[in-house]
Design a protein around this motif. Structure first.
Motif, PDB file in Angstrom:
ATOM      1  N   VAL A   1      -8.761   3.166 -13.562  1.00  0.00           N
ATOM      2  CA  VAL A   1      -7.835   4.274 -13.304  1.00  0.00           C
ATOM      3  C   VAL A   1      -8.533   5.372 -12.509  1.00  0.00           C
ATOM      4  CG1 VAL A   1      -6.437   6.081 -14.380  1.00  0.00           C
ATOM      5  CG2 VAL A   1      -6.405   3.754 -15.303  1.00  0.00           C
ATOM      6  N   GLN A   2      -9.756   5.680 -12.889  1.00  0.00           N
ATOM      7  CA  GLN A   2     -10.528   6.701 -12.173  1.00  0.00           C
ATOM      8  C   GLN A   2     -10.715   6.316 -10.707  1.00  0.00           C
ATOM      9  OE1 GLN A   2     -14.336   7.661 -14.024  1.00  0.00           O
ATOM     10  NE2 GLN A   2     -15.248   8.020 -12.032  1.00  0.00           N
ATOM     11  N   ALA A   3     -11.099   5.069 -10.453  1.00  0.00           N
ATOM     12  CA  ALA A   3     -11.333   4.608  -9.091  1.00  0.00           C
ATOM     13  C   ALA A   3     -10.021   4.526  -8.304  1.00  0.00           C
ATOM     14  CB  ALA A   3     -12.025   3.245  -9.114  1.00  0.00           C
ATOM     15  N   THR A   4      -8.942   4.145  -8.978  1.00  0.00           N
ATOM     16  CA  THR A   4      -7.631   4.119  -8.328  1.00  0.00           C
ATOM     17  C   THR A   4      -7.234   5.512  -7.878  1.00  0.00           C
ATOM     18  OG1 THR A   4      -6.918   2.199  -9.631  1.00  0.00           O
ATOM     19  CG2 THR A   4      -5.185   3.562  -8.668  1.00  0.00           C
ATOM     20  N   ASN A   5      -7.504   6.505  -8.705  1.00  0.00           N
ATOM     21  CA  ASN A   5      -7.161   7.876  -8.348  1.00  0.00           C
ATOM     22  C   ASN A   5      -8.007   8.399  -7.193  1.00  0.00           C
ATOM     23  OD1 ASN A   5      -4.961   8.398 -10.020  1.00  0.00           O
ATOM     24  ND2 ASN A   5      -6.283   8.833 -11.778  1.00  0.00           N
ATOM     25  N   VAL A   6      -9.254   7.950  -7.102  1.00  0.00           N
ATOM     26  CA  VAL A   6     -10.072   8.305  -5.941  1.00  0.00           C
ATOM     27  C   VAL A   6      -9.445   7.717  -4.678  1.00  0.00           C
ATOM     28  CG1 VAL A   6     -12.323   8.000  -4.831  1.00  0.00           C
ATOM     29  CG2 VAL A   6     -12.208   8.542  -7.271  1.00  0.00           C
ATOM     30  N   ALA A   7      -8.999   6.465  -4.766  1.00  0.00           N
ATOM     31  CA  ALA A   7      -8.354   5.817  -3.613  1.00  0.00           C
ATOM     32  C   ALA A   7      -7.063   6.534  -3.233  1.00  0.00           C
ATOM     33  CB  ALA A   7      -8.086   4.345  -3.922  1.00  0.00           C
ATOM     34  N   PHE A   8      -6.237   6.855  -4.231  1.00  0.00           N
ATOM     35  CA  PHE A   8      -4.986   7.555  -3.944  1.00  0.00           C
ATOM     36  C   PHE A   8      -5.252   8.931  -3.324  1.00  0.00           C
ATOM     37  CE2 PHE A   8      -2.311   5.243  -7.441  1.00  0.00           C
ATOM     38  CZ  PHE A   8      -2.278   4.109  -6.632  1.00  0.00           C
ATOM     39  N   ALA A   9      -6.222   9.649  -3.864  1.00  0.00           N
ATOM     40  CA  ALA A   9      -6.536  10.987  -3.344  1.00  0.00           C
ATOM     41  C   ALA A   9      -6.979  10.910  -1.887  1.00  0.00           C
ATOM     42  CB  ALA A   9      -7.617  11.647  -4.200  1.00  0.00           C
ATOM     43  N   SER A  10      -7.681   9.852  -1.529  1.00  0.00           N
ATOM     44  CA  SER A  10      -8.156   9.697  -0.149  1.00  0.00           C
ATOM     45  C   SER A  10      -7.003   9.529   0.832  1.00  0.00           C
ATOM     46  CB  SER A  10      -9.096   8.490  -0.046  1.00  0.00           C
ATOM     47  OG  SER A  10      -8.367   7.263  -0.075  1.00  0.00           O
ATOM     48  N   ALA A  11      -5.851   9.115   0.309  1.00  0.00           N
ATOM     49  CA  ALA A  11      -4.668   8.923   1.146  1.00  0.00           C
ATOM     50  C   ALA A  11      -3.607   9.985   0.898  1.00  0.00           C
ATOM     51  CB  ALA A  11      -4.078   7.535   0.889  1.00  0.00           C
ATOM     52  N   GLY A  12      -3.979  11.070   0.200  1.00  0.00           N
ATOM     53  CA  GLY A  12      -3.051  12.150  -0.077  1.00  0.00           C
ATOM     54  C   GLY A  12      -2.005  11.807  -1.115  1.00  0.00           C
ATOM     55  N   GLY A  13      -2.326  10.836  -1.972  1.00  0.00           N
ATOM     56  CA  GLY A  13      -1.369  10.383  -2.971  1.00  0.00           C
ATOM     57  C   GLY A  13      -1.525  11.091  -4.296  1.00  0.00           C
TER      58      GLY A  13
ATOM     59  N   ILE B   1      -1.836  -6.036  -4.763  1.00  0.00           N
ATOM     60  CA  ILE B   1      -2.112  -4.639  -5.077  1.00  0.00           C
ATOM     61  C   ILE B   1      -1.569  -3.721  -3.985  1.00  0.00           C
ATOM     62  CG2 ILE B   1      -3.947  -2.952  -5.514  1.00  0.00           C
ATOM     63  CD1 ILE B   1      -5.585  -5.217  -6.743  1.00  0.00           C
ATOM     64  N   ALA B   2      -1.461  -4.212  -2.749  1.00  0.00           N
ATOM     65  CA  ALA B   2      -0.897  -3.395  -1.668  1.00  0.00           C
ATOM     66  C   ALA B   2       0.513  -2.931  -2.010  1.00  0.00           C
ATOM     67  CB  ALA B   2      -0.907  -4.176  -0.353  1.00  0.00           C
ATOM     68  N   ASP B   3       1.281  -3.761  -2.732  1.00  0.00           N
ATOM     69  CA  ASP B   3       2.640  -3.369  -3.114  1.00  0.00           C
ATOM     70  C   ASP B   3       2.605  -2.225  -4.134  1.00  0.00           C
ATOM     71  OD1 ASP B   3       3.483  -5.381  -1.457  1.00  0.00           O
ATOM     72  OD2 ASP B   3       4.220  -6.695  -3.059  1.00  0.00           O
ATOM     73  N   TYR B   4       1.666  -2.300  -5.064  1.00  0.00           N
ATOM     74  CA  TYR B   4       1.497  -1.223  -6.053  1.00  0.00           C
ATOM     75  C   TYR B   4       1.104   0.071  -5.349  1.00  0.00           C
ATOM     76  CZ  TYR B   4      -1.064   1.443  -9.668  1.00  0.00           C
ATOM     77  OH  TYR B   4      -1.548   2.420 -10.505  1.00  0.00           O
ATOM     78  N   TYR B   5       0.141  -0.012  -4.433  1.00  0.00           N
ATOM     79  CA  TYR B   5      -0.285   1.173  -3.700  1.00  0.00           C
ATOM     80  C   TYR B   5       0.885   1.767  -2.910  1.00  0.00           C
ATOM     81  CZ  TYR B   5      -5.296   0.312  -4.602  1.00  0.00           C
ATOM     82  OH  TYR B   5      -6.525   0.155  -5.178  1.00  0.00           O
ATOM     83  N   ALA B   6       1.680   0.914  -2.268  1.00  0.00           N
ATOM     84  CA  ALA B   6       2.813   1.397  -1.471  1.00  0.00           C
ATOM     85  C   ALA B   6       3.814   2.152  -2.345  1.00  0.00           C
ATOM     86  CB  ALA B   6       3.492   0.223  -0.775  1.00  0.00           C
TER      87      ALA B   6
ATOM     88  N   GLY C   1       4.334   6.039  -1.792  1.00  0.00           N
ATOM     89  CA  GLY C   1       5.624   6.330  -1.198  1.00  0.00           C
ATOM     90  C   GLY C   1       5.735   5.956   0.261  1.00  0.00           C
ATOM     91  N   ARG C   2       4.928   4.989   0.694  1.00  0.00           N
ATOM     92  CA  ARG C   2       5.004   4.537   2.084  1.00  0.00           C
ATOM     93  C   ARG C   2       4.411   3.133   2.184  1.00  0.00           C
ATOM     94  NH1 ARG C   2       0.848   8.411   2.001  1.00  0.00           N
ATOM     95  NH2 ARG C   2      -1.218   7.678   2.646  1.00  0.00           N
ATOM     96  N   ALA C   3       4.717   2.453   3.280  1.00  0.00           N
ATOM     97  CA  ALA C   3       4.201   1.096   3.494  1.00  0.00           C
ATOM     98  C   ALA C   3       2.677   1.139   3.612  1.00  0.00           C
ATOM     99  CB  ALA C   3       4.814   0.497   4.752  1.00  0.00           C
ATOM    100  N   VAL C   4       2.047   0.099   3.073  1.00  0.00           N
ATOM    101  CA  VAL C   4       0.593  -0.035   3.160  1.00  0.00           C
ATOM    102  C   VAL C   4       0.305  -1.356   3.861  1.00  0.00           C
ATOM    103  CG1 VAL C   4      -1.554  -0.265   1.861  1.00  0.00           C
ATOM    104  CG2 VAL C   4       0.195   1.349   1.093  1.00  0.00           C
ATOM    105  N   ASP C   5      -0.063  -1.279   5.146  1.00  0.00           N
ATOM    106  CA  ASP C   5      -0.338  -2.508   5.894  1.00  0.00           C
ATOM    107  C   ASP C   5      -1.758  -2.992   5.594  1.00  0.00           C
ATOM    108  OD1 ASP C   5      -2.058  -0.885   7.389  1.00  0.00           O
ATOM    109  OD2 ASP C   5      -0.726  -0.782   9.125  1.00  0.00           O
ATOM    110  N   ALA C   6      -2.137  -4.091   6.206  1.00  0.00           N
ATOM    111  CA  ALA C   6      -3.430  -4.719   5.895  1.00  0.00           C
ATOM    112  C   ALA C   6      -4.594  -3.776   6.196  1.00  0.00           C
ATOM    113  CB  ALA C   6      -3.583  -6.021   6.685  1.00  0.00           C
ATOM    114  N   GLU C   7      -4.505  -3.053   7.297  1.00  0.00           N
ATOM    115  CA  GLU C   7      -5.603  -2.139   7.654  1.00  0.00           C
ATOM    116  C   GLU C   7      -5.709  -1.002   6.643  1.00  0.00           C
ATOM    117  OE1 GLU C   7      -7.117   0.700  11.365  1.00  0.00           O
ATOM    118  OE2 GLU C   7      -5.248  -0.429  11.540  1.00  0.00           O
TER     119      GLU C   7
END
Length: 213
Positions: free
Chosen positions: A21-33, A49-54, A58-64
């Motif tokens: 959860v901590q690492a997920t929040n670091v990832a989300f914060a890096s994308a303004g989430g 996991i890309a679907d969960y992140y999207a 609140g936006r599409a998450v492509d492979a890059e």
């Protein structure tokens, strides 16, 4: 009784929910989430996991974009890994199984193998396999098929113990059975409602695994 047990690692043998959860929040914060709580993560997390992140961003998450988020997540995860312990009864549960055992994780293989060794578990397993790819996030089914092929086992001989519906789907895809552990990364109510056997402890999971035809 099925003679071989395949263990999941993250959220099953390794008690790493807080770190995930901590690492997920670091990832989300890096994308303004937004920040996610442990309870929310357990309910919403899914593969790919890309679907969960999207959903959470609140936006599409492509492979890059996913590749970038995945790297941020794993850098944060590695930084905290030494804080994680095994599940309270992991060793007892492993030692209570009378057949052969192996471990299959969706964490990177080159990092998984030495980590499992650090916890003293390697001698228990006929084989330890992690993800042999540079970016994670996909489903487990194809990797379970390869894992069993390397072991020379058919799905009809196998029970998988894991903490996600993806584990159950992977087991079903090869004709194996699955016991779902409710103490990991997924919402317990979702697991109990899946129709698969569910257990609140790993020792209970092994006891259930012995009963599966």
């Amino acid at each position: 009784m099925r003679r071989h047990l395949v263990w999941d690692w993250n959220g099953t043998l390794l008690d790493d929910l807080d770190l995930v959860v901590q690492a997920t929040n670091v990832a989300f914060a890096s994308a303004g989430g937004p920040a996610v709580t442990a309870a929310e993560h357990r309910v919403r997390f899914r593969r790919p996991i890309a679907d969960y992140y999207a959903e959470m961003l609140g936006r599409a998450v492509d492979a890059e974009a996913f590749g970038t988020l995945d790297r941020v997540f794993h850098d944060a995860y590695r930084a905290g890994l030494t804080t994680c312990a095994l599940a309270a009864d992991a060793t007892t549960a492993i030692e209570s199984w009378e057949g052969s055992q192996s471990l299959l994780s969706m964490w990177f293989h080159d990092e998984l193998v030495p980590t499992v060794h650090t916890y003293g578990l390697t001698p228990h397993f006929r084989r330890v396999d992690g993800l042999r790819a540079t970016v994670g996030g996909g489903h487990k089914a194809e990797w379970l098929e390869k894992h069993l092929a390397e072991l020379g086992l058919g799905g009809h001989e196998v029970v998988l113990i894991g903490d996600s519906l993806d584990d159950a789907d992977a087991a079903a895809s090869v004709g194996a059975r699955c016991v779902l552990y409710t103490g990991g990364l997924s919402d317990p109510d979702r697991l109990r409602g899946s129709g698969h056997p569910a257990a609140d402890t790993l020792t209970e999971a092994v006891t259930l695994a012995r009963t599966l035809a």
